[in-house]
Design an enzyme around this catalytic site. Sequence first.
Site, PDB file in Angstrom:
ATOM      1  N   GLN A 196       0.825  -1.216   0.000  1.00 30.74           N
ATOM      2  CA  GLN A 196       0.000   0.000   0.000  1.00 30.74           C
ATOM      3  C   GLN A 196       0.858   1.264   0.000  1.00 30.74           C
ATOM      4  O   GLN A 196       0.417   2.315  -0.451  1.00 30.74           O
ATOM      5  CB  GLN A 196      -0.933   0.007   1.218  1.00 30.74           C
ATOM      6  CG  GLN A 196      -2.124  -0.922   1.076  1.00 30.74           C
ATOM      7  CD  GLN A 196      -3.113  -0.784   2.217  1.00 30.74           C
ATOM      8  OE1 GLN A 196      -2.984   0.094   3.063  1.00 30.74           O
ATOM      9  NE2 GLN A 196      -4.097  -1.651   2.248  1.00 30.74           N
TER      10      GLN A 196
ATOM     11  N   LEU B 221     -12.001  -2.409  -0.199  1.00 29.38           N
ATOM     12  CA  LEU B 221     -11.514  -2.061  -1.539  1.00 29.38           C
ATOM     13  C   LEU B 221     -11.777  -0.584  -1.835  1.00 29.38           C
ATOM     14  O   LEU B 221     -10.941   0.096  -2.447  1.00 29.38           O
ATOM     15  CB  LEU B 221     -12.184  -2.941  -2.594  1.00 29.38           C
ATOM     16  CG  LEU B 221     -11.686  -2.723  -4.023  1.00 29.38           C
ATOM     17  CD1 LEU B 221     -10.218  -3.105  -4.154  1.00 29.38           C
ATOM     18  CD2 LEU B 221     -12.531  -3.518  -5.015  1.00 29.38           C
TER      19      LEU B 221
ATOM     20  N   HIS C 242     -11.954   4.990   7.759  1.00 28.38           N
ATOM     21  CA  HIS C 242     -10.736   4.721   6.977  1.00 28.38           C
ATOM     22  C   HIS C 242     -10.805   5.451   5.636  1.00 28.38           C
ATOM     23  O   HIS C 242      -9.837   6.087   5.202  1.00 28.38           O
ATOM     24  CB  HIS C 242     -10.608   3.209   6.732  1.00 28.38           C
ATOM     25  CG  HIS C 242      -9.435   2.585   7.402  1.00 28.38           C
ATOM     26  ND1 HIS C 242      -8.223   2.426   6.782  1.00 28.38           N
ATOM     27  CD2 HIS C 242      -9.281   2.073   8.641  1.00 28.38           C
ATOM     28  CE1 HIS C 242      -7.375   1.838   7.608  1.00 28.38           C
ATOM     29  NE2 HIS C 242      -7.993   1.610   8.744  1.00 28.38           N
TER      30      HIS C 242
END
Length: 328
Positions: A100, A277, A302
């Site tokens: 990430q 996702l 998030h």
Amino acid sequence: MIEIDGSFGEGGGQILRTAVALSCVTGKAVRIRNIRANRPKPGLAAQHLKGIEAAKIISNAEVEGLRIGSTEIVFNPGSVRGGNFRVDIGTAGSVTLIFQTVLLPLLFADRDSTLTVTGGTDVAWAPPVDYFKNVTLRALREMGAECELEVLKRGYYPKGGGMVRLTVRPAEMKGVVYERIDEIVRGVSHCQNLPGHVAERQASSARNFLEERGIRAEIRTEVLKGLSTGSGIVLWSGYKGGSALGERGKRAEVVGQEAAESLYRELMSDAAFDAHLADQVMPFAAMARGRTEYTTSEVTMHQKSNAYVINTFLGKVVKFEGNKIIIK
């Protein structure tokens, strides 16, 4: 210099990963304060350190505050270079959280790259490697990303020892309007240094739960030997996934049903993406040419935290309209 408040929203490591990735790609220096301020142990943990170190190497960056427990860093990138890189997290820290941080910059590098990461492939509080391979990368390929992922060894908490190789080719990323995909459920049930029936029972439990609800599932099993001991199961269909990890004293049937239930909840939503996702794709969509749209099964803190970092770097490019996320 871009200023980011690491305590915004959920105040976790995602803010750090997105900020460093965008710094590499845009060439803008960033100061991140109050790193993981809302966590029991604030500041940089070993895993975050490794991700930033990897980003430092690929972007020839100058970094201040790069030490365990640091609550503020300054990241000043140079140009992103491709090549062959290795990262050994040294613990069961998640390999996918390293991806990430560095996958986005590598898509904008000057040449092809191979990144080999050693650590945890299937650990708590992070995307399992099979989810990243079959859900995250699938969505990114729709934007034009060219990357392949190989799982060479699995690693579980606490010893780790998993090894994953990510091959990345520089790409011109384009925005996508994503639609829901309905497909057969696929999955993998795995165990390491445990009897093979553990993986079989996890798979059977998940399969039965889904088939009782009219959903066909093809789940393969992996029975492995390695450094660390553990088990888990990952299921996916289209842009949605569900997973669960084994624990000492937790029946394999419970593990399998947990994964199936988490995927089933996502499949019952009309949204294109699952909530995880929707979060992970956001920085890539922000750097792509054109408009990206998708619906999420749930709007999470998030996602809001990720949007805060992206909008601080790039202007108001991420908008929420109900459960639809628009990035342009």
